[in-house]
Design an enzyme around this catalytic site. Sequence first.
Site: not given
Length: 458
Positions: A141, A108-110, A113
């Site tokens: 992350t 989900f960090k994509d 970021l």
Amino acid sequence: MRYISTRGLTAPLAFSDAVITGLAPDGGLLVPESIPDVGGELEALSKLSFTGLAKAVLPRFIDDIPPSDLSKLVDAAYADFDCADVVELRQAGAIEVLELFHGPTLSFKDIALQFLGRLFAYILEARGERLNLLGATSGDTGSAAIAGVRGQPGINIFVMYPLGRVSRLQELQMTTVADANVHCLAVQGSFDDCQTLLKGVFGDLEFKRRLSLGAVNSVNWARVLAQVLYYGYASLRSPAPPSFCVPTGNFGNVFAGYVAKRMGFPIDKLIIATNENDILSVFFASGLYRRGEVRFTISPAMDIQVASNFERFLHYHLDGDAEALRAFMADFQARGEARLPPPGDEVFMATAVDAGGTLEAIRDVHRGTGYVADPHTAVGLAAARRLSVPSPVICMGAAHPAKFPEAVNEAVGEPVAVHPALESLRGLPERRTVLKAESAAVKAFIEANAGSGQRSAG
């Protein structure tokens, strides 16, 4: 729109300055001076795709980047996601899972970021500047941040992670990246040690200025802002205002849901699901915020005892009283605990799920529905089944199960946790540097390797 520090001792900043600054000079976190209200526009917003919603919402927080340029940044950020509309709602029995892991590193960090990486490049090019990014990761992350900036001119990235405390595949996603601007730092300690080092390095304002340091952790407001989008998107596709169940350790993801609710998106409750590192669930039950010993679990991205984004919630919980917030944080820093009356706003519910409950949730959901969840998502699924709410429940799908094959395959009883992009990393050359959990060691490494990341003359 200006951005202010939770601690009240930093002059307000424009959005681009807030992105580059990361952590406020007074040690606080940056938040918008006001939160836009979209409550009267929900019908129109509900007709938009994910990227369409992003292009409609982001300009309300970003007024120093032309909307046409912002639109291009959004398109570039999400061009390589492998589902039709960036995120995907999947049914897992009575609960829906909002899969957020269809980006390049399967986390989900994509979503935040990939956008933040484009923002950095855009702002730095416009200013003719360079930047050294410093981050700390409990797993996802780091790889997502690296994927967002690898190979980009004018940017170096230094990612700290706890040695031996991230999954092997998570480590490979970082250490096999060959770009010269990527530096992986394996710290001999816990993720909390990495976060403490991060804040300590940023707290040295002369070092931060001289080395042009920027933040990729969720202390950077732009990360939270990008996460607000998927709460809005999913809430507008639910037949009634849903409750979101959010596996969390650092409070960034669930805080984005809190912002979305304050904006007027139709959201009922926010369920905080922690693993055995239950500092957040204890606070929302009792008002006691107490640091404990980090417990290492099968959901390692949540093995956190100091939730860095919690301070942003405190800003709103204390009605913007920066003096009271500074006192609370000073108390916590000095004694390892601080107390407030338990939140009574009926927005949050919270519970902690242990490793046994996590494995049971993976197993039961797979047997009942065929859905395969990673351990972090499973913490959310277990919490959602435990806490009863009348509204539809959407659980945040944190990562692809193939990132945690040992736990998932053990729970299911067969090798279901596989992804070709991850398998291709095995056997590739790796680059990492092992460091003691000491600020001096981190600073020395950055100084020795920052060369091309320093700010241009003038």
